[in-house]
Design an enzyme around this catalytic site. Structure first.
Site, PDB file in Angstrom:
ATOM      1  N   GLU A 232     -18.156  39.699 -34.941  1.00 54.45           N
ATOM      2  CA  GLU A 232     -17.310  40.090 -33.806  1.00 54.45           C
ATOM      3  C   GLU A 232     -16.370  41.236 -34.202  1.00 54.45           C
ATOM      4  O   GLU A 232     -16.176  42.184 -33.438  1.00 54.45           O
ATOM      5  CB  GLU A 232     -16.499  38.883 -33.323  1.00 54.45           C
ATOM      6  CG  GLU A 232     -15.650  39.229 -32.101  1.00 54.45           C
ATOM      7  CD  GLU A 232     -14.678  38.118 -31.725  1.00 54.45           C
ATOM      8  OE1 GLU A 232     -15.048  36.932 -31.805  1.00 54.45           O
ATOM      9  OE2 GLU A 232     -13.547  38.446 -31.338  1.00 54.45           O
TER      10      GLU A 232
ATOM     11  N   ASN B  88     -14.538  29.666 -36.860  1.00 54.56           N
ATOM     12  CA  ASN B  88     -13.605  28.842 -36.074  1.00 54.56           C
ATOM     13  C   ASN B  88     -13.520  27.419 -36.627  1.00 54.56           C
ATOM     14  O   ASN B  88     -12.487  26.777 -36.532  1.00 54.56           O
ATOM     15  CB  ASN B  88     -13.968  28.893 -34.582  1.00 54.56           C
ATOM     16  CG  ASN B  88     -15.151  28.045 -34.246  1.00 54.56           C
ATOM     17  OD1 ASN B  88     -15.018  26.849 -34.070  1.00 54.56           O
ATOM     18  ND2 ASN B  88     -16.334  28.639 -34.180  1.00 54.56           N
TER      19      ASN B  88
HETATM   20  S1  SF4 Z   1     -15.217  31.153 -29.228  1.00 52.59           S
HETATM   21 FE1  SF4 Z   1     -16.564  30.856 -27.482  1.00 52.59          FE
HETATM   22  S2  SF4 Z   1     -15.278  31.163 -25.658  1.00 52.59           S
HETATM   23 FE2  SF4 Z   1     -14.184  32.007 -27.420  1.00 52.59          FE
HETATM   24  S3  SF4 Z   1     -14.751  34.155 -27.407  1.00 52.59           S
HETATM   25 FE3  SF4 Z   1     -16.181  33.135 -28.810  1.00 52.59          FE
HETATM   26  S4  SF4 Z   1     -17.928  32.614 -27.529  1.00 52.59           S
HETATM   27 FE4  SF4 Z   1     -16.233  33.106 -26.146  1.00 52.59          FE
END
Ligand code: SF4
Length: 302
Positions: free
Chosen positions: A123, A218
């Site tokens: 990203e 995450n």
């Molecule tokens: S974690 Fe999930 S909701 Fe958040 S930006 Fe990434 S893909 Fe989108």
């Protein structure tokens, strides 16, 4: 032993939509995904079995269809993919699109771009791919490398913990008192919800299990957040990673999962924990919401 589920956990809508698109495209014929669709082996293996190929560079794809993942790509890469004649199937999460738009409008307004996030994450590579100059803050020490400029515009990778992002923005403001510092919050809502629910678990549970891929950013951030309040936190990928010794003399076990962790990975882990909870002679409870205190028997879930 009781089991407490985080109020918000598991797959986010962005990753769910991307998986659904990949499955649909695989149904129509050969398709390739550019980069990891989600940082989770179970999802990747499931799609591979359905004939979906994964490549790191579009030059290595052998299909007409090319899926852009929820993590997004830069305009520069998108143009190269189009020029190479691929049919782009875009699964970029709308909240990642929002981060791109926000960053580009800061640059257009004359701000020097600073991105808080993991340097090598897909990203962040997408966010920075169209920029000529920029700084990435992955550690607090990276703030020292930001050049002295009159206007600094800050965004963050969508999956960064918002408290840390805010703390680093404050440090940047302190370091550049004469610069105009503009911070735009691009941490996504599902990340914020999962972070805050994980914090609740860390504060109230004896042991916390965080479920997610080893390379999932995450999931690591959830583990880090929980560990600020709970010493007995374990990040696992699958049910086989559970160790019964972790639950010795435990009253309450918290469970959460990253935004790239599917239900098919979470379910067997909950089932195993429930078996162990039942054998502890106390009825296993599922506490869905620490905010409302609502308690629901776990068994009807399965
Ligand atoms: S974690 Fe999930 S909701 Fe958040 S930006 Fe990434 S893909 Fe989108």
């Amino acid at each position: 032993m009781k089991i407490r589920l985080a109020r918000h956990m598991g797959l986010c809508f962005g990753v769910k939509d991307a998986i659904q698109l990949a499955e649909e495209r695989a149904h129509h014929g050969p398709t390739t995904i550019l980069g990891p669709l989600a940082h989770n082996q179970t999802i990747q293996q499931r799609l591979t079995k359905r004939g979906v190929a994964f490549v790191e560079r579009h030059q290595d794809a052998n299909t007409r269809d090319l899926i852009i993942t929820a993590h997004g790509i830069s305009n520069h890469t998108r143009q190269s993919v189009q020029d190479a004649g691929f049919n782009i199937r875009d699964a970029t999460c709308p909240l990642v699109h929002f981060a791109h738009r926000t960053l580009h409008s800061l640059v257009q307004d004359g701000f020097y771009p600073v991105i808080i996030g993991k340097r090598d994450h897909i990203e962040v590579r997408g966010l920075t791919g169209d920029l000529r100059t920029f700084s990435i803050v992955e550690e607090a020490s990276d703030i020292d490398e930001i050049p002295h400029v009159p206007r600094i515009g800050i965004v963050s990778q969508t999956t960064q913990p918002i408290e840390r992002v805010r703390a680093w923005v404050q440090q940047i403001e302190d370091r550049f008192p004469d610069s105009k510092v503009c911070f735009k919050d691009t941490v996504c809502q599902p990340t914020k919800q999962r972070q805050s629910a994980a914090l609740d678990l860390g504060r109230s549970c004896d042991v916390v299990i965080v479920i997610g891929g080893k390379n999932s950013n995450n999931t690591h951030q959830l583990t880090e957040t929980v560990s600020r309040h709970c010493e007995r936190v374990h990040q696992i990928e699958r049910v086989a990673d559970l160790d019964p010794d972790w639950f010795f003399s435990t009253d309450e076990v918290g469970v959460t999962a990253g935004t790239s962790t599917p239900g098919e990975v979470v379910r067997p882990i909950l089932e195993r924990l429930t078996e162990w909870a039942r054998s502890s002679r106390e009825p296993a409870l599922l506490i869905e919401s620490s905010a409302t205190g609502a308690r629901t028997p776990l068994s009807p879930l399965f």
